[in-house]
Motif scaffolding. Structure first.
Motif, PDB file in Angstrom:
ATOM      1  N   ALA A 106     -48.713-145.425 -21.276  1.00 44.64           N
ATOM      2  CA  ALA A 106     -47.893-146.019 -20.215  1.00 44.64           C
ATOM      3  C   ALA A 106     -47.940-145.205 -18.926  1.00 44.64           C
ATOM      4  CB  ALA A 106     -46.452-146.163 -20.690  1.00 44.64           C
ATOM      5  N   SER A 107     -48.366-143.929 -19.010  1.00 46.65           N
ATOM      6  CA  SER A 107     -48.422-143.062 -17.837  1.00 46.65           C
ATOM      7  C   SER A 107     -49.819-142.976 -17.219  1.00 46.65           C
ATOM      8  CB  SER A 107     -47.951-141.648 -18.209  1.00 46.65           C
ATOM      9  OG  SER A 107     -46.593-141.668 -18.596  1.00 46.65           O
ATOM     10  N   LYS A 108     -50.791-143.629 -17.837  1.00 43.27           N
ATOM     11  CA  LYS A 108     -52.149-143.585 -17.295  1.00 43.27           C
ATOM     12  C   LYS A 108     -52.242-144.192 -15.887  1.00 43.27           C
ATOM     13  CE  LYS A 108     -54.647-143.306 -21.667  1.00 43.27           C
ATOM     14  NZ  LYS A 108     -55.547-143.996 -22.629  1.00 43.27           N
ATOM     15  N   PRO A 109     -51.543-145.308 -15.605  1.00 41.52           N
ATOM     16  CA  PRO A 109     -51.581-145.813 -14.217  1.00 41.52           C
ATOM     17  C   PRO A 109     -51.058-144.805 -13.206  1.00 41.52           C
ATOM     18  CG  PRO A 109     -50.793-147.523 -15.711  1.00 41.52           C
ATOM     19  CD  PRO A 109     -50.843-146.256 -16.503  1.00 41.52           C
ATOM     20  N   ALA A 110     -49.990-144.084 -13.564  1.00 41.70           N
ATOM     21  CA  ALA A 110     -49.445-143.063 -12.655  1.00 41.70           C
ATOM     22  C   ALA A 110     -50.456-141.948 -12.433  1.00 41.70           C
ATOM     23  CB  ALA A 110     -48.139-142.497 -13.220  1.00 41.70           C
ATOM     24  N   LEU A 111     -51.154-141.556 -13.499  1.00 41.17           N
ATOM     25  CA  LEU A 111     -52.178-140.527 -13.364  1.00 41.17           C
ATOM     26  C   LEU A 111     -53.314-141.002 -12.468  1.00 41.17           C
ATOM     27  CD1 LEU A 111     -53.395-137.802 -14.099  1.00 41.17           C
ATOM     28  CD2 LEU A 111     -54.298-138.835 -16.201  1.00 41.17           C
ATOM     29  N   ASN A 112     -53.722-142.248 -12.632  1.00 42.13           N
ATOM     30  CA  ASN A 112     -54.794-142.792 -11.793  1.00 42.13           C
ATOM     31  C   ASN A 112     -54.390-142.825 -10.319  1.00 42.13           C
ATOM     32  OD1 ASN A 112     -56.489-143.173 -14.000  1.00 42.13           O
ATOM     33  ND2 ASN A 112     -55.784-145.271 -14.353  1.00 42.13           N
ATOM     34  N   LEU A 113     -53.116-143.121 -10.061  1.00 37.86           N
ATOM     35  CA  LEU A 113     -52.635-143.166  -8.682  1.00 37.86           C
ATOM     36  C   LEU A 113     -52.712-141.794  -8.017  1.00 37.86           C
ATOM     37  CD1 LEU A 113     -49.502-145.500  -9.027  1.00 37.86           C
ATOM     38  CD2 LEU A 113     -51.610-146.013  -7.799  1.00 37.86           C
ATOM     39  N   VAL A 114     -52.279-140.752  -8.719  1.00 38.98           N
ATOM     40  CA  VAL A 114     -52.311-139.424  -8.094  1.00 38.98           C
ATOM     41  C   VAL A 114     -53.743-138.905  -7.989  1.00 38.98           C
ATOM     42  CG1 VAL A 114     -49.942-138.820  -8.674  1.00 38.98           C
ATOM     43  CG2 VAL A 114     -51.756-138.261 -10.284  1.00 38.98           C
ATOM     44  N   LYS A 115     -54.586-139.247  -8.943  1.00 37.31           N
ATOM     45  CA  LYS A 115     -55.990-138.841  -8.846  1.00 37.31           C
ATOM     46  C   LYS A 115     -56.655-139.487  -7.628  1.00 37.31           C
ATOM     47  CE  LYS A 115     -57.327-137.500 -13.542  1.00 37.31           C
ATOM     48  NZ  LYS A 115     -58.233-137.808 -14.676  1.00 37.31           N
ATOM     49  N   ALA A 116     -56.287-140.733  -7.350  1.00 38.69           N
ATOM     50  CA  ALA A 116     -56.852-141.422  -6.194  1.00 38.69           C
ATOM     51  C   ALA A 116     -56.449-140.739  -4.881  1.00 38.69           C
ATOM     52  CB  ALA A 116     -56.406-142.883  -6.173  1.00 38.69           C
ATOM     53  N   GLU A 117     -55.346-139.994  -4.923  1.00 40.04           N
ATOM     54  CA  GLU A 117     -54.887-139.260  -3.735  1.00 40.04           C
ATOM     55  C   GLU A 117     -55.530-137.881  -3.626  1.00 40.04           C
ATOM     56  OE1 GLU A 117     -52.875-140.080  -1.221  1.00 40.04           O
ATOM     57  OE2 GLU A 117     -52.459-142.116  -1.921  1.00 40.04           O
ATOM     58  N   GLY A 118     -56.293-137.482  -4.649  1.00 44.68           N
ATOM     59  CA  GLY A 118     -56.963-136.187  -4.591  1.00 44.68           C
ATOM     60  C   GLY A 118     -56.407-135.130  -5.522  1.00 44.68           C
ATOM     61  N   PHE A 119     -55.484-135.493  -6.401  1.00 46.48           N
ATOM     62  CA  PHE A 119     -54.953-134.539  -7.372  1.00 46.48           C
ATOM     63  C   PHE A 119     -55.987-134.291  -8.473  1.00 46.48           C
ATOM     64  CE2 PHE A 119     -51.183-135.716  -5.198  1.00 46.48           C
ATOM     65  CZ  PHE A 119     -50.203-134.779  -5.467  1.00 46.48           C
ATOM     66  N   ASN A 120     -56.035-133.052  -8.962  1.00 52.73           N
ATOM     67  CA  ASN A 120     -56.988-132.675 -10.000  1.00 52.73           C
ATOM     68  C   ASN A 120     -56.284-131.976 -11.153  1.00 52.73           C
ATOM     69  OD1 ASN A 120     -59.539-133.420  -8.635  1.00 52.73           O
ATOM     70  ND2 ASN A 120     -58.914-131.837  -7.173  1.00 52.73           N
ATOM     71  N   TYR A 121     -56.860-132.125 -12.331  1.00 49.83           N
ATOM     72  CA  TYR A 121     -56.366-131.448 -13.531  1.00 49.83           C
ATOM     73  C   TYR A 121     -57.067-130.100 -13.638  1.00 49.83           C
ATOM     74  CZ  TYR A 121     -55.816-130.440 -18.546  1.00 49.83           C
ATOM     75  OH  TYR A 121     -55.552-129.850 -19.763  1.00 49.83           O
ATOM     76  N   GLU A 122     -56.274-129.017 -13.712  1.00 46.00           N
ATOM     77  CA  GLU A 122     -56.831-127.669 -13.745  1.00 46.00           C
ATOM     78  C   GLU A 122     -56.516-126.945 -15.051  1.00 46.00           C
ATOM     79  OE1 GLU A 122     -58.779-126.651 -11.473  1.00 46.00           O
ATOM     80  OE2 GLU A 122     -58.414-128.051  -9.821  1.00 46.00           O
ATOM     81  N   GLY A 123     -56.221-127.716 -16.106  1.00 44.86           N
ATOM     82  CA  GLY A 123     -55.999-127.115 -17.412  1.00 44.86           C
ATOM     83  C   GLY A 123     -54.565-126.758 -17.728  1.00 44.86           C
ATOM     84  N   TYR A 124     -53.617-127.169 -16.874  1.00 41.67           N
ATOM     85  CA  TYR A 124     -52.209-126.916 -17.141  1.00 41.67           C
ATOM     86  C   TYR A 124     -51.593-128.110 -17.868  1.00 41.67           C
ATOM     87  CZ  TYR A 124     -52.510-122.959 -13.930  1.00 41.67           C
ATOM     88  OH  TYR A 124     -52.857-121.778 -13.331  1.00 41.67           O
ATOM     89  N   VAL A 125     -50.798-127.839 -18.905  1.00 38.88           N
ATOM     90  CA  VAL A 125     -50.163-128.907 -19.673  1.00 38.88           C
ATOM     91  C   VAL A 125     -48.705-128.563 -19.934  1.00 38.88           C
ATOM     92  CG1 VAL A 125     -52.350-129.549 -20.786  1.00 38.88           C
ATOM     93  CG2 VAL A 125     -50.797-127.968 -21.953  1.00 38.88           C
ATOM     94  N   ASP A 126     -47.940-129.586 -20.239  1.00 40.93           N
ATOM     95  CA  ASP A 126     -46.514-129.443 -20.539  1.00 40.93           C
ATOM     96  C   ASP A 126     -46.311-128.713 -21.863  1.00 40.93           C
ATOM     97  OD1 ASP A 126     -43.644-130.488 -19.883  1.00 40.93           O
ATOM     98  OD2 ASP A 126     -43.956-130.987 -21.991  1.00 40.93           O
TER      99      ASP A 126
END
Length: 336
Positions: free
Chosen positions: A233-253
């Motif tokens: 359910a959170s994949k659309p939110a992730l896609n939205l921020v990635k489209a803005e230039g956000f990147n995953y750098e190996g940090y997790v909750d």
């Protein structure tokens, strides 16, 4: 559809609480707790009034208002700087090499380190849209409104902006990562631990979680499989921020291992592309929809509508002027 994003008010409490109930477990920035929600709204009101409890700890809570039907249908928020008075914990996934020349074995191991690397970063949070409104680009509008505020009031925020994405959990709210790691130390279920974190902060994490690195290959396969993986359910939110230039750098909750993504404030697409001009006329316009906001912190508002350039300034339609409570001579920020 006449939509407006505005600061949350005290009288919005009941409707925001209803949205939090729909959002469910795992969204720690929008807890299902009346008292905590009251505190969040009050903190937000102080922040918009430039009077936060502590300097640099502003928190801005927004609501998405369907003005035509007079109802609140979404929320989002910005936390100016995380971890200044309450520790902000993450796991950092890294790789270490180990070798023995005596027996000719070399291996690479993934390790989780508990860190406070994002202390002082700006967090965009609490993004939730009522299921009935997940259409027509409304979710993207709600997500991007935060970047309009970052652009207009960049002096209030960090150069590093982060977003936590909810990790994998089942329909009952159980997390395979939490159940196979943190639960051994907290002695409680995921729902209870997440609620305590949302309402009381993370001191119990420092008190109870191991300080040593966690070797990923020692975790059960079901826990390994969800590290850095978003809830469906959170994949659309992730896609939205990635489209803005956000990147995953190996940090997790720490709890559900959902990914935390980051970007430099001025590299965010909406921030970079937004413009600001004065209003020279208010009349009907014919253009593609823009995201448009006023430039007043105390009653910062964002809407969608047409906009036209005229002699280096802009023309907006009456409905946009009404939604933003602006007049000729005022400035607006806008982006396609």
């Amino acid at each position: 559809m006449n939509l407006r994003i505005r600061p949350a008010r005290k009288e919005d409490h009941t409707e925001i609480m209803a949205l939090a109930d729909i959002a469910g477990i795992g969204m720690s920035s929008l807890p299902q707790d009346n008292e905590v929600l009251c505190e969040k709204i009050n903190n937000s009101l102080r922040s918009f009034a430039s009077a936060p409890i502590r300097p640099q700890e502003e928190s801005f809570l927004f609501v998405l208002e369907d003005m035509e039907h007079n109802r609140l249908v979404g929320t989002t928020a910005i936390i100016a700087h995380v971890g200044l008075s309450r520790p902000f914990y993450s796991y950092k996934l890294s790789t270490i090499s180990q070798a023995s020349s005596a027996i000719g074995i070399y291996s690479l191991q993934q390790v989780l380190h508990m860190v406070n690397d994002y202390t002082g970063a700006t967090e965009i949070a609490s993004l939730f849209l009522h299921p009935d409104y997940r259409r027509d680009g409304i979710g993207r509008f709600l997500s991007r409104c935060r970047y309009m505020m970052l652009a207009e009031f960049d002096h209030l925020f960090s150069d590093v902006v982060i977003a936590e994405i909810r990790g994998v959990q089942d329909k009952e709210g159980n997390s395979p990562f939490y159940d196979n790691l943190a639960r051994h130390f907290f002695k409680m279920g995921f729902k209870e631990a997440d609620y305590i974190y949302a309402t009381q902060g993370g001191q119990f994490i420092a008190d109870l979680m191991p300080k040593y690195p966690i070797y990923v290959n020692l975790l059960p396969p079901e826990a390994q499989a969800v590290i850095g993986v978003p809830l469906d359910a959170s994949k659309p939110a992730l896609n939205l921020v990635k489209a803005e230039g956000f990147n995953y750098e190996g940090y997790v909750d720490l709890f559900d291992a959902g990914p935390t993504v980051q970007a430099k404030l001025h590299s965010i697409k909406t921030v970079r592309k937004s413009e600001k001009d004065a209003i020279v006329a208010i009349r009907a316009v014919h253009s593609e929809p823009h995201i448009i906001c006023n430039t007043r912190l105390a009653d910062f508002m964002i809407t969608r509508g047409g906009i036209e350039k005229e002699n280096g300034n802009v023309v907006i339609p009456p409905e946009v002027a009404e939604a933003l409570q602006v007049k000729i001579g005022d400035k607006v920020r806008y982006v396609v």
